[in-house]
Structures are given as structure tokens and as C-alpha cells.
Design an enzyme around this catalytic site. Sequence first.
Site, PDB file in Angstrom:
ATOM      1  N   GLU A  75      43.601  44.945  50.336  1.00 21.02           N
ATOM      2  CA  GLU A  75      42.517  45.686  49.685  1.00 21.02           C
ATOM      3  C   GLU A  75      41.542  44.752  48.963  1.00 21.02           C
ATOM      4  O   GLU A  75      40.336  44.993  48.956  1.00 21.02           O
ATOM      5  CB  GLU A  75      43.133  46.684  48.686  1.00 21.02           C
ATOM      6  CG  GLU A  75      42.155  47.725  48.187  1.00 21.02           C
ATOM      7  CD  GLU A  75      42.865  48.836  47.424  1.00 21.02           C
ATOM      8  OE1 GLU A  75      43.812  49.427  47.972  1.00 21.02           O
ATOM      9  OE2 GLU A  75      42.471  49.096  46.270  1.00 21.02           O
ATOM     10  N   ASP A  76      42.060  43.713  48.346  1.00 20.40           N
ATOM     11  CA  ASP A  76      41.231  42.911  47.425  1.00 20.40           C
ATOM     12  C   ASP A  76      40.983  41.469  47.848  1.00 20.40           C
ATOM     13  O   ASP A  76      40.309  40.728  47.130  1.00 20.40           O
ATOM     14  CB  ASP A  76      41.869  42.911  46.029  1.00 20.40           C
ATOM     15  CG  ASP A  76      41.781  44.274  45.371  1.00 20.40           C
ATOM     16  OD1 ASP A  76      40.880  45.051  45.744  1.00 20.40           O
ATOM     17  OD2 ASP A  76      42.608  44.572  44.503  1.00 20.40           O
TER      18      ASP A  76
END
Length: 176
Positions: free
Chosen positions: A65-66
Site C-alpha cells: 500500500e505504501d
Amino acid sequence: MDADLVLVLDAAAFAADKHRRQRRKDAEATPYINHPLALATILAREGGVTDAEVIAAALLHDTVEDTETTLAELEARFGSVVAAMVAEVTDDKALPKAVRKQLQIAHAAHKSPGAKLVKLADKIANLRDIAASPPADWDQTRKAAYVRWAGEVVAGLRGTNAALEAAFDGAAAALG
Ligand code: ZN
């Protein structure tokens, strides 16, 4: 060395490398890796979780996600079970934030047991961070809204691990 220990250490090292330029949003800008390490510790110490693949997935839970990490990369290095758990706890960043938050509530009850454990630990860690060292620009209203939303997500995760569910309730109560 024990294969489980190798898996967990490799996941910690991989996550530390991937998150190396990121900081949390608290006033001290804590290194990001403290967050996945907190999840792994909550699962092992408070949840009594001994499944190394769940601990590894917790350590890796924000890499896709990051950071630029792909699920294929996780699968090649950590196997399909760990990669699938990370996929289950990864929001689709192409969607608006409000939609992603709504989907977390809608999907919580349908996750695998391992993904539910990771999500429980994530919400516990986030509530404790907000209580101990909130983002500088968060007022009481914003904190209360986060606690309410996290509670709606956790409602779909209950029945998974009584100790972790109690830890979440304690963290939510501490935030008022
Ligand atoms: Zn997280």
C-alpha cells in the site's frame, strides 16, 4: 536456524528496507518501521499468535500500500500464503479515501482468520499511537471520528481473538 524465525527476520528486514525513507505522522515523525514492528509484537505477546506467516504478514502489511513493493515480489520471497494475507489487508489506493474506509468496514467480516488478526493488531497499534503521540494537526473531533470508524471495522473482525479484541476495546476506551 528455525525456518519460522528466518521468515520473520527476513520479513522485518525487508519491511525496514522498503519503509526506510518513511516516517509516521506523529509529532516526532517516528520511523515508519516502528508501526509494523508494533503489530508483530501485539500479535505475539498479547494475542498469543504463534503462526510465523501471520507475524510475517503483519511486518509486511503496509509495504504494497505504501511503498513500490508488488504482491509478486512478496510471493516470490515469502510465499503465496503471506502474500495473500498482505493482499487482503491492502487498500486499493486508486479509490478515494472515504470509499476505502467504507470498504474496510464492509469487507472486514469476510477476511481470512490471518488477515483478521493483522487488521485487529493494526487498529490497536493505531489507537495506541493516537493516544500516546497523535498527529500534530488532529483535534479531539478527528480522534473521536477515527475511534468510531476503527470500531466499525473491528466489529466485523470479532470472534477471532478475544485477547486482541479486549485490547482494542481498552485502547478505544482510553481515547474516550
Ligand atoms: Zn498499518
